[in-house]
Scaffold this active site. Structure first.
Site, PDB file in Angstrom:
ATOM      1  N   ASP A  73     133.287  22.235 -24.325  1.00 13.61           N
ATOM      2  CA  ASP A  73     132.156  22.442 -25.383  1.00 13.61           C
ATOM      3  C   ASP A  73     132.743  23.390 -26.361  1.00 13.61           C
ATOM      4  O   ASP A  73     132.537  24.739 -26.113  1.00 13.61           O
ATOM      5  CB  ASP A  73     131.050  22.737 -24.576  1.00 13.61           C
ATOM      6  CG  ASP A  73     130.371  21.527 -23.946  1.00 13.61           C
ATOM      7  OD1 ASP A  73     129.763  21.007 -25.056  1.00 13.61           O
ATOM      8  OD2 ASP A  73     129.789  21.302 -22.724  1.00 13.61           O
ATOM      9  N   ASP A  85     128.596  12.067 -27.336  1.00 18.48           N
ATOM     10  CA  ASP A  85     129.352  13.000 -27.395  1.00 18.48           C
ATOM     11  C   ASP A  85     130.531  12.885 -27.686  1.00 18.48           C
ATOM     12  O   ASP A  85     131.324  12.993 -26.476  1.00 18.48           O
ATOM     13  CB  ASP A  85     128.055  14.280 -26.309  1.00 18.48           C
ATOM     14  CG  ASP A  85     128.687  15.436 -25.965  1.00 18.48           C
ATOM     15  OD1 ASP A  85     129.933  15.908 -26.340  1.00 18.48           O
ATOM     16  OD2 ASP A  85     128.010  16.818 -26.797  1.00 18.48           O
TER      17      ASP A  85
HETATM   18  C1  RNT Z   1     126.195  18.217 -21.162  1.00 14.35           C
HETATM   19  C2  RNT Z   1     125.296  17.075 -22.446  1.00 14.35           C
HETATM   20  C3  RNT Z   1     124.215  18.367 -23.322  1.00 14.35           C
HETATM   21  C4  RNT Z   1     124.341  19.783 -23.876  1.00 14.35           C
HETATM   22  C5  RNT Z   1     122.608  20.239 -24.023  1.00 14.35           C
HETATM   23  C6  RNT Z   1     122.985  21.359 -23.490  1.00 14.35           C
HETATM   24  O1  RNT Z   1     127.312  17.603 -21.487  1.00 14.35           O
HETATM   25  O2  RNT Z   1     125.974  17.386 -23.690  1.00 14.35           O
HETATM   26  O3  RNT Z   1     123.917  17.136 -24.915  1.00 14.35           O
HETATM   27  O4  RNT Z   1     125.091  20.366 -23.632  1.00 14.35           O
HETATM   28  O5  RNT Z   1     122.472  19.377 -23.445  1.00 14.35           O
HETATM   29 ZN    ZN Z   2     126.090  16.457 -25.982  1.00 17.38          ZN
END
Ligand code: RNT
Ligand code: ZN
Length: 419
Positions: free
Chosen positions: A297, A260
């Site tokens: 995010d 991520d």
């Molecule tokens: C959280 C992670 C995860 C979530 C989702 C909703 O920091 O990034 O992937 O954002 O699963």
């Molecule tokens: Zn994520």
């Protein structure tokens, strides 16, 4: 005035002189399905229980029109997909289960049939597949900040059962839709302050994962990915599922790492990790997100981070990347947030596909850094927008910001009436 067709023809020539085939680029772009995250539409709330978002993640803003029911979320998703060129996937969380009246199974008892309506939605909308995520947050048994790493056996085993239930549901998606389903594990587990023992929670977590994967599942149907993280809100000092933990666990157990882009130090180049992991793993998975000072995010922009990631993804090819987005902005129109982020991802992929990648690699390896630098910079001003416009034209969609008019219309007629 030059028409769109003239502009594409001229762009095509310019790229041809650079050694790049725009038709091939468009063809490849079309083979890059992106898994669009359902949770942008309702601020990560889901349908399986009342209560707020927990787990160290947070949405901010209260723009009107949040989807509150499966029907509303599906309608919003459909509107978004209709403005994004190409065929894409849907990324669901377990908390988006749809129960019949009167039933409310807990998360360790969810079944494929609780996702029947999502399968029907995917078929009706012509989606390329459904991916899935167990939900280890926003639940009383996650309130301690520990789930699969919990020292409380009752809590730990609950989340083991939840994960196994999710494997079955992912198998169901894959069978129904004729395409493997990615099942992504992210746990919020961590500690607010300096740990006394960094090892104990990780050992419990490892035991939980071992237990989960001792249960057979069909590996041709489900691709399990594991998502690392550096910190969360209230979990600033330590996370159990760190990048190193998952790299080793994935390597030893034949699972895939999910990166991520919001889950690393802000100065770390996430794109740089891809080529290393792909020398050892068959595939890599991605949550493309945009951190602003923290894992905030934000909707992804066409910034340098995205360009770098897109280039590495393009070099790896669509077959080796499970590409998903992950952001949740509640301060702007949520449908627009989806459409903009998806199109930004696609445009960044296209720009990367339009680079003279082989030539640049040769220049690097032969030591001609002068020409390489010049080419890298000059390529930035080639007319990739005209190639994007041609892609949209072929898909019968607006190439530019006109798409927002359709979202505004939907906002007026549908979203603004949700009170
Ligand atoms: C959280 C992670 C995860 C979530 C989702 C909703 O920091 O990034 O992937 O954002 O699963
Ligand atoms: Zn994520």
């Amino acid at each position: 005035m030059a028409t769109a067709n003239d502009r594409y023809a001229s762009a095509r020539n310019l790229y041809r002189n650079l050694g790049v085939d725009t038709e091939k680029a468009l063809e490849t772009l079309d083979r890059f399905p992106i898994s669009m995250h359902c949770w942008q539409g309702d601020d990560v709330i889901g349908f399986d229980r009342e209560g707020s978002l927990t787990g160290g993640i947070q949405t901010t803003g209260n723009y009107p029109g949040r989807a509150r029911t499966p029907q509303e979320l599906m309608a919003d998703l459909e509107k978004a997909y209709s403005l994004i060129p190409g065929r894409h996937r849907l990324n669901l969380h377990a908390s988006y289960a749809i129960f019949d009246k009167g039933e409310r199974p807990d998360r360790d008892a969810i079944l494929p049939r609780h996702f029947r309506k999502w399968v029907a939605f995917a078929k009706k909308t012509g989606l390329a597949g459904i991916d899935f995520n167990p939900t280890y947050f926003s639940h009383p048994l996650a309130a301690s900040g520990r789930t699969l790493s919990s020292p409380d056996e009752k809590v730990r085993s609950f989340w083991v059962r939840h994960t196994v239930a999710c494997l079955r549901i992912a198998e169901y998606f894959a069978k129904e839709l004729g395409t493997p389903s990615a099942l992504n594990i992210w746990i919020p587990d961590g500690l607010k302050d300096v740990p006394a023992d960094r090892s104990a929670p990780r050992a419990i977590y490892k035991k939980s994962l071992d237990e989960i994967f001792a249960v057979p599942y069909d590996r041709s149907l489900v691709e399990v990915t594991i998502e690392s993280k550096l910190f969360g809100i209230g979990l600033e000092s330590y996370t159990v599922g760190s990048h190193e933990f998952y790299m080793e666990y994935a390597a030893k157990n034949d699972l895939l790492c999910l990166l991520d882009s919001g889950h690393f130090h802000l100065s770390e180049n996430v794109a740089d990790k891809i080529s290393s992991l792909l020398l050892f793993a068959p595939k890599i998975a991605f949550h493309v997100s945009r951190p602003v000072r923290w894992d905030s995010d934000h909707v992804i922009r066409q910034d340098d981070m995205l360009a770098d990631i897109a280039r590495e993804i393009v070099l790896a090819g669509p077959e080796r990347v499970l590409l998903a987005l992950d952001y949740f902005d509640a301060s702007i129109n949520r449908v627009a947030a989806w459409v903009l982020g998806m199109r930004n991802m696609q445009k960044s992929l296209l720009s990367a596909l339009l680079l003279p990648n082989e030539k640049m690699s040769r220049l690097q390896e032969s030591g001609d850094f002068t020409q390489l630098l010049v080419l890298q910079e000059e390529a930035k001003n080639y007319p990739s927008g005209d190639v994007w416009a041609e892609y949209c034209r072929r898909k019968g969609l607006p190439a530019r910001e006109e798409w927002l008019a359709a979202v505004r219309e939907y906002e007026k007629k549908v979203l603004s009436r949700r009170k």
